[in-house]
Design an enzyme around this catalytic site. Sequence first.
Site, PDB file in Angstrom:
ATOM      1  N   SER A 119       0.815  -1.140  -0.037  1.00 51.98           N
ATOM      2  CA  SER A 119       0.071   0.097   0.051  1.00 51.98           C
ATOM      3  C   SER A 119       0.914   1.331   0.171  1.00 51.98           C
ATOM      4  O   SER A 119       0.386   2.465  -0.239  1.00 51.98           O
ATOM      5  CB  SER A 119      -1.063   0.039   1.229  1.00 51.98           C
ATOM      6  N   HIS A 140      -1.556  -3.437  -6.863  1.00 48.14           N
ATOM      7  CA  HIS A 140      -2.267  -2.923  -5.722  1.00 48.14           C
ATOM      8  C   HIS A 140      -3.670  -3.467  -5.785  1.00 48.14           C
ATOM      9  O   HIS A 140      -4.668  -2.428  -6.221  1.00 48.14           O
ATOM     10  CB  HIS A 140      -1.860  -1.470  -5.492  1.00 48.14           C
ATOM     11  N   GLU A 152      -4.851  -1.025  -8.748  1.00 50.94           N
ATOM     12  CA  GLU A 152      -3.964   0.246  -8.875  1.00 50.94           C
ATOM     13  C   GLU A 152      -2.453  -0.428  -9.325  1.00 50.94           C
ATOM     14  O   GLU A 152      -1.874  -1.157  -8.629  1.00 50.94           O
ATOM     15  CB  GLU A 152      -3.746   1.096  -7.855  1.00 50.94           C
ATOM     16  N   ASN A 190      -4.064   5.895  -1.607  1.00 47.60           N
ATOM     17  CA  ASN A 190      -4.121   6.247  -0.345  1.00 47.60           C
ATOM     18  C   ASN A 190      -3.638   7.723  -0.295  1.00 47.60           C
ATOM     19  O   ASN A 190      -3.784   8.369   0.567  1.00 47.60           O
ATOM     20  CB  ASN A 190      -3.004   5.396   0.251  1.00 47.60           C
TER      21      ASN A 190
HETATM   22  P1  NAD Z   1      -1.889  -9.760   6.690  1.00 47.41           P
HETATM   23  O1  NAD Z   1      -0.957  -9.489   7.988  1.00 47.41           O
HETATM   24  O2  NAD Z   1      -3.330 -10.068   6.594  1.00 47.41           O
HETATM   25  O3  NAD Z   1      -1.260 -10.990   5.754  1.00 47.41           O
HETATM   26  C1  NAD Z   1       0.281 -10.985   5.583  1.00 47.41           C
HETATM   27  C2  NAD Z   1       0.606 -12.346   5.258  1.00 47.41           C
HETATM   28  O4  NAD Z   1       2.198 -12.415   4.966  1.00 47.41           O
HETATM   29  C3  NAD Z   1       0.588 -13.443   6.763  1.00 47.41           C
HETATM   30  O5  NAD Z   1      -0.050 -14.178   6.480  1.00 47.41           O
HETATM   31  C4  NAD Z   1       2.154 -13.582   7.076  1.00 47.41           C
HETATM   32  O6  NAD Z   1       2.345 -14.884   7.639  1.00 47.41           O
HETATM   33  C5  NAD Z   1       2.542 -13.582   5.469  1.00 47.41           C
HETATM   34  N1  NAD Z   1       4.191 -13.627   5.517  1.00 47.41           N
HETATM   35  C6  NAD Z   1       4.863 -12.558   6.269  1.00 47.41           C
HETATM   36  N2  NAD Z   1       6.261 -12.644   5.900  1.00 47.41           N
HETATM   37  C7  NAD Z   1       6.405 -13.595   5.032  1.00 47.41           C
HETATM   38  C8  NAD Z   1       7.386 -14.212   3.989  1.00 47.41           C
HETATM   39  N3  NAD Z   1       8.510 -13.871   4.301  1.00 47.41           N
HETATM   40  N4  NAD Z   1       6.926 -15.225   3.214  1.00 47.41           N
HETATM   41  C9  NAD Z   1       5.526 -15.610   2.958  1.00 47.41           C
HETATM   42  N5  NAD Z   1       4.775 -14.783   3.721  1.00 47.41           N
HETATM   43  C10 NAD Z   1       5.056 -13.781   4.752  1.00 47.41           C
HETATM   44  O7  NAD Z   1      -1.681  -8.651   5.627  1.00 47.41           O
HETATM   45  P2  NAD Z   1      -2.707  -8.093   4.557  1.00 47.41           P
HETATM   46  O8  NAD Z   1      -3.625  -7.107   5.102  1.00 47.41           O
HETATM   47  O9  NAD Z   1      -2.902  -9.069   3.797  1.00 47.41           O
HETATM   48  O10 NAD Z   1      -1.365  -7.114   3.865  1.00 47.41           O
HETATM   49  C11 NAD Z   1      -0.641  -7.751   3.006  1.00 47.41           C
HETATM   50  C12 NAD Z   1      -0.115  -6.520   1.948  1.00 47.41           C
HETATM   51  O11 NAD Z   1      -1.254  -6.052   1.218  1.00 47.41           O
HETATM   52  C13 NAD Z   1       0.577  -5.411   2.557  1.00 47.41           C
HETATM   53  O12 NAD Z   1       1.576  -5.015   1.837  1.00 47.41           O
HETATM   54  C14 NAD Z   1      -0.486  -4.473   2.575  1.00 47.41           C
HETATM   55  O13 NAD Z   1      -0.105  -3.168   2.569  1.00 47.41           O
HETATM   56  C15 NAD Z   1      -1.374  -4.548   1.552  1.00 47.41           C
HETATM   57  N6  NAD Z   1      -2.915  -4.228   1.279  1.00 47.41           N
HETATM   58  C16 NAD Z   1      -3.478  -4.592   2.318  1.00 47.41           C
HETATM   59  C17 NAD Z   1      -4.831  -3.910   2.135  1.00 47.41           C
HETATM   60  C18 NAD Z   1      -5.835  -4.289   3.468  1.00 47.41           C
HETATM   61  O14 NAD Z   1      -7.092  -3.603   3.344  1.00 47.41           O
HETATM   62  N7  NAD Z   1      -5.686  -5.053   4.398  1.00 47.41           N
HETATM   63  C19 NAD Z   1      -5.463  -3.302   1.123  1.00 47.41           C
HETATM   64  C20 NAD Z   1      -4.333  -3.302  -0.035  1.00 47.41           C
HETATM   65  C21 NAD Z   1      -3.129  -3.343   0.329  1.00 47.41           C
END
Ligand code: NAD
Length: 294
Positions: A119, A140, A152, A190
């Site tokens: 993000s 994104h 995005e 964002n």
């Molecule tokens: P989350 O915490 O729900 O999930 C992250 C996952 O990554 C976890 O299951 C964790 O175990 C795994 N992980 C961590 N290190 C790892 C590695 N080395 N190898 C493999 N897996 C690994 O997070 P999320 O909300 O799904 O966010 C993930 C990405 O998406 C982030 O970059 C976030 O900024 C982006 N994002 C999130 C949202 C949202 O609304 N949650 C929206 C758009 C983008």
Amino acid sequence: MSISKFGVVGTGTMGNGIAQVAGQTGLDVVAVDIKQDFLDRAKGTIEKNLGRMVKKEKLTQDQADAALGNINFTTDYDALKDRELIVEAATENPDIKFKVFKQLDELAPEGTILASNTSTISITEIAAHTNRTDKVIGMHFMNPVPMMKLVEVIRGLATSDETYAAVDELSKTMGKVPIVVNDYPGFVANRILMPMINEAVYALMEGVGGVAEIDGVMKLGMAHPMGPLRLADLIGNDVCLAIMEVLHSGLGDSKYRPCPLLRKMVAGGFLGNKTGVGFYDYREDPRNPVARSF
Ligand code: NAD
């Protein structure tokens, strides 16, 4: 370049949604996380989501089974070795992302495109941790991935036209609408959304209006499906604060300074839906939360 061998790294909130949509598209999907427990949880979530679609007659049971069957859940990074495109959706932490990209760069064939769902982290900086800066790009997706149309697409300084074209095509194949932007803090989504949320918190702090009044004005007057304070609770006030910090430090303009009330909410653990209390109180009835007084 038409993509059929797809990989997802990280199967949390976003990663499992991305894997589900890729599975429904008929792609051959490898989904990797660090612990089997996390993979089991992701698989359970996808099964539940697909089941709901079957109930609503948006999918047949056979289609749902096929979508799930297209996804190989594994903790073994080596399963990503033959992928044509890998989307990283790991925890939003620069050190984790840089390490994952270095690892993917070492194991994937030189033609493989490496995308990040970040993000806020610079795509150009992520790319600098690989030897294929032309093949690194931002994809994104929005939350919840199966519902939201937008991807995005973020071009880093070195992202090639070929990489962009392949990701544009893949996003459309996955039923999404890709919109391309350049790599600056917060990208477009964002950069615009978070200052609006931050301003709503300022309006609350200054007593311009209460929680229900601020959200009511934005819902009824601007046709937003949800007011900015309710949305902040849904995203997580900690996440909103972290994004404001990135905009503030990355763009160096005081107009992005996080609101002191937002800081206070996060310091106090009032993070929104995930802790039960934020600008609203979700503890009695999470679907009909009560606006709090400030
Ligand atoms: P989350 O915490 O729900 O999930 C992250 C996952 O990554 C976890 O299951 C964790 O175990 C795994 N992980 C961590 N290190 C790892 C590695 N080395 N190898 C493999 N897996 C690994 O997070 P999320 O909300 O799904 O966010 C993930 C990405 O998406 C982030 O970059 C976030 O900024 C982006 N994002 C999130 C949202 C949202 O609304 N949650 C929206 C758009 C983008």
